[in-house]
Scaffold this active site. Structure first.
Site, short mmCIF file in Angstrom:
data_model
loop_
_atom_site.label_atom_id
_atom_site.label_comp_id
_atom_site.label_asym_id
_atom_site.label_seq_id
_atom_site.Cartn_x
_atom_site.Cartn_y
_atom_site.Cartn_z
N LYS A 150 59.76 -30.43 -8.58
CA LYS A 150 59.40 -30.16 -9.84
C LYS A 150 60.44 -29.11 -10.34
O LYS A 150 61.06 -30.54 -11.20
CB LYS A 150 58.36 -29.20 -10.17
CG LYS A 150 58.25 -29.22 -12.08
CD LYS A 150 57.54 -27.93 -12.40
CE LYS A 150 57.87 -27.69 -14.15
NZ LYS A 150 56.91 -26.83 -14.56
N ASP A 169 53.12 -30.18 -12.92
CA ASP A 169 52.75 -29.11 -12.62
C ASP A 169 51.40 -29.48 -12.75
O ASP A 169 50.70 -30.92 -13.16
CB ASP A 169 53.19 -27.66 -13.68
CG ASP A 169 53.99 -28.50 -14.93
OD1 ASP A 169 52.71 -29.48 -15.28
OD2 ASP A 169 53.84 -27.63 -16.31
#
Length: 310
Positions: A150, A169
């Site tokens: 991420k 996420d």
């Protein structure tokens, strides 16, 4: 020229919004209300360090940490305004200094990542990742301490011109489950395969600027923009947040129950051996013997004495 580069003004938003709106009904509603949102082209060094600091953190605390870092190691530009430190300055910092500034366990990540970047060519190395293929950029960023998928995609999208990078996420995963592919509801966790699948769904739907579209959709879910969106869409988003909250609570409860179920049984303690009857208990014949000396003494204290008649 610097501002034009920072705001990426070379890209016209109207054609992008029109293309995204034609591909997605929810985006059509959002685009009509939140026009003008752009992805900034940030400095790669500052962007990398900022997202390293973002792990298990919030925006207010990240901003405070970065401000302290600039004041501690950045060059003063004017009265009270400091530039972000260079990689060379960050590489020379003692981890203890960063811990004193509130970086906690992230302190070694900042120092080690700065040192690795310096070894590879410094700020020029990071800037040189611009224009490279998405996977190549991600792999290069994953070499830095404290950088996962991420964070790598955030740095790629917001500073390295990788416009189709999709930071995923759990919230973005659930957006994809709701809007792009309900079959993702069958997946129990955000595995690397699921992460890539979510990114591919955004890229298939929104094209080569999918990361920009992702950012617009993500921003629209924030309560700060609720007064700019259609009421029915706001109500739908509110219901979705409530469902997310309920789901999180249920998942936590299920995890706790599994942990209890999987725990090995604790051996039960054997019952204590019965106390031997004392000689002075002869007067208690017919009364069950107490299971402990304390109970026996207590009983003797509260039992009235027996009267003996001649």
């Amino acid at each position: 020229a610097r501002l034009a580069e920072y705001f990426q003004l070379e890209y016209e938003l109207d054609p992008l919004y029109a293309r995204w709106a034609s591909a997605d009904g929810r985006m059509r509603q959002i685009a009509a209300s939140l026009g003008g949102a752009r992805v900034l082209r940030q400095d790669p060094v500052e962007c990398l360090m900022a997202f390293i600091c973002s792990s298990n953190n919030n925006i207010a605390r990240i901003s405070l940490m970065l401000r302290r870092l600039r004041e501690r190691s950045g060059a003063e530009l004017c009265d009270g305004v400091y530039a972000f430190p260079t990689l060379e300055a960050l590489a020379e910092l003692d981890e203890r200094v960063l811990r004193e500034l509130g970086f906690g366990y992230r302190a070694p990540y900042v120092v080690e990542s700065a040192r690795l970047a310096v070894e590879r060519g410094g700020a020029e190395y990071l800037a040189g990742l611009r224009g490279r293929p998405r996977r190549e950029v991600r792999d290069a960023l994953l070499d830095f301490k404290g950088v996962g998928r991420k964070v790598a995609d955030c740095v790629a999208l917001f500073s390295l011109d990788v416009a189709d990078a999709i930071p995923v996420d759990t919230h973005v995963w659930r957006l994809a489950r709701r809007d792009l592919d309900p079959s993702l509801n069958d997946r129990k966790s955000l595995t690397p395969a699921v992460y890539d699948r979510v990114g591919d769904l955004f890229r298939e739907r929104f094209g080569d600027k999918a990361g920009w579209a992702h950012s617009v959709l993500f921003a629209a879910e924030l309560p700060a923009f609720a007064d700019q969106l259609p009421p029915d869409l706001v109500a739908d988003m509110r219901d979705f947040r409530r469902q997310e909250k309920d789901l999180n609570l249920r998942l936590k409860l299920e995890k706790k129950q599994r942990k209890v179920a999987d725990a090995p049984p604790t051996p039960s303690s054997p019952p204590p051996p019965p106390d031997k009857k004392d000689d002075d208990d002869d007067d208690d014949e017919g009364t069950p013997a107490p299971t402990s000396r304390t109970a026996r003494r207590t009983r003797r204290r509260v039992t009235p004495p027996t009267e003996h008649r001649d």
